[in-house]
Design a protein around this motif. Structure first.
Motif, PDB file in Angstrom:
ATOM      1  N   LYS A   1      61.247  75.797  53.342  1.00  0.00           N
ATOM      2  CA  LYS A   1      60.378  76.476  54.306  1.00  0.00           C
ATOM      3  C   LYS A   1      59.648  75.459  55.189  1.00  0.00           C
ATOM      4  CE  LYS A   1      59.209  80.830  51.934  1.00  0.00           C
ATOM      5  NZ  LYS A   1      58.096  81.628  51.386  1.00  0.00           N
ATOM      6  N   ASP A   2      59.142  74.405  54.579  1.00  0.00           N
ATOM      7  CA  ASP A   2      58.413  73.392  55.341  1.00  0.00           C
ATOM      8  C   ASP A   2      59.311  72.727  56.386  1.00  0.00           C
ATOM      9  OD1 ASP A   2      56.051  73.872  54.019  1.00  0.00           O
ATOM     10  OD2 ASP A   2      56.292  72.222  52.588  1.00  0.00           O
ATOM     11  N   GLN A   3      60.570  72.533  56.051  1.00  0.00           N
ATOM     12  CA  GLN A   3      61.494  71.942  57.017  1.00  0.00           C
ATOM     13  C   GLN A   3      61.697  72.863  58.213  1.00  0.00           C
ATOM     14  OE1 GLN A   3      65.048  71.047  54.793  1.00  0.00           O
ATOM     15  NE2 GLN A   3      64.168  69.238  53.815  1.00  0.00           N
ATOM     16  N   VAL A   4      61.855  74.152  57.946  1.00  0.00           N
ATOM     17  CA  VAL A   4      62.017  75.114  59.038  1.00  0.00           C
ATOM     18  C   VAL A   4      60.738  75.166  59.880  1.00  0.00           C
ATOM     19  CG1 VAL A   4      62.480  77.512  59.644  1.00  0.00           C
ATOM     20  CG2 VAL A   4      63.674  76.478  57.720  1.00  0.00           C
ATOM     21  N   ARG A   5      59.587  75.180  59.222  1.00  0.00           N
ATOM     22  CA  ARG A   5      58.321  75.207  59.953  1.00  0.00           C
ATOM     23  C   ARG A   5      58.202  74.013  60.899  1.00  0.00           C
ATOM     24  NH1 ARG A   5      56.032  76.684  54.594  1.00  0.00           N
ATOM     25  NH2 ARG A   5      55.525  78.925  54.687  1.00  0.00           N
ATOM     26  N   ALA A   6      58.503  72.830  60.400  1.00  0.00           N
ATOM     27  CA  ALA A   6      58.374  71.626  61.219  1.00  0.00           C
ATOM     28  C   ALA A   6      59.290  71.695  62.433  1.00  0.00           C
ATOM     29  CB  ALA A   6      58.687  70.391  60.375  1.00  0.00           C
TER      30      ALA A   6
END
Length: 209
Positions: free
Chosen positions: A20-25
Motif C-alpha cells: 500500500k505504501d508503495q502505491v501511495r508514494a
C-alpha cells in the motif's frame, strides 16, 4: 524489526501495508507533478459529476474539502449546496476513533487543522451523523475494480464507514488513472460501490449492491 529480530514487513499483514505504501508514494508523486491548470479543469469536472450524482438524493450528503493535491476543489461542496443539498464534512478526531461531522455553510466558516485540512467550525453532530447520508463522497488515493479504496493510511474512514446507513452509496473520488485493476487490501478495508472520475464520470464497480 521486532524484539526477536524479525522484519514485520515479512509478515502477510506487513507485506500488504508495504505494498500500500508503495502505491501511495507513486500516486502522490504523480499528483504533485500534475500542472495546476489541468488540476483545476479536473476539479471543475468532478464538481459537475458530483452534483449530477446527487440529483434526487434525499437527506444530507457527506463530502469533504480536498486537501493538498487531492482531486476536486471547494467547488465540489459549493455545487452540492447550490443544488439544494445539506452537506456534512468530516472533523478528524485528535486520537483514534471515528470522525465527527459538521454542516458546511461557507468557506468562511472553516478553519485549518494542525495538519492543514480545513474543517467546518460549526456545531458538531457526532460520529453517527454519517448514518443520515444516502450518499458519501470519499477522498482516496486509488480505487480498484472490486471497490477496494486506498486512503492515506490513518484509518479515519475505516472507523467511520461502518456507521454509514446500510444502503448508503459510497463513492471514491479519484483521477481517471487512479482507478486500477487491483489494489492490496486488508480485512478491515471497506469497499465502495463507485468511483467518481473527472473524465469518465461515475463508474460503477463490482462491489455495487
Amino acid at each position: 524489526m521486532t524484539a526477536h529480530g524479525q522484519d514485520r514487513s515479512a509478515s502477510p499483514d506487513g507485506a500488504v501495508r508495504a505494498a500500500k505504501d508503495q502505491v501511495r508514494a507513486r500516486i502522490l508523486a504523480a499528483r504533485r507533478a500534475l500542472p495546476a491548470q489541468e488540476r483545476a479543469a479536473r476539479a471543475e469536472a468532478i464538481a459537475a459529476h458530483a452534483v449530477a450524482l446527487a440529483d434526487g438524493v434525499s437527506g444530507p450528503v457527506c463530502s469533504y474539502l480536498p486537501f493538498g493535491t487531492e482531486p476536486g476543489s471547494p467547488a465540489l461542496v459549493e455545487g452540492l449546496v447550490a443544488a439544494g443539498h445539506d452537506v456534512l464534512l468530516p472533523v478528524v478526531p485528535d486520537g483514534a476513533g471515528p470522525m465527527d461531522w459538521a454542516p458546511w455553510t461557507s468557506d468562511a466558516d472553516t478553519a485549518p487543522t494542525r495538519i492543514g485540512i480545513r474543517e467546518p467550525t460549526g456545531r458538531r453532530l457526532g460520529p453517527g451523523a454519517i448514518a443520515q447520508a444516502a450518499l458519501v463522497l470519499l477522498p482516496a488515493l486509488a480505487v480498484d475494480r472490486a471497490g477496494t479504496r486506498l486512503g492515506r493510511g490513518r484509518g479515519h474512514y475505516d472507523r467511520s464507514l461502518p456507521l454509514a446507513a446500510p444502503g448508503a452509496l459510497l463513492v471514491a473520488v479519484v483521477d481517471d488513472d487512479e482507478l486500477v485493476a487491483a489494489l492490496p487490501a486488508e480485512p478491515h478495508d471497506r469497499r465502495v460501490a463507485a468511483a467518481l472520475l473527472p473524465r469518465a464520470g461515475v463508474t460503477w464497480l463490482r462491489n455495487r449492491n
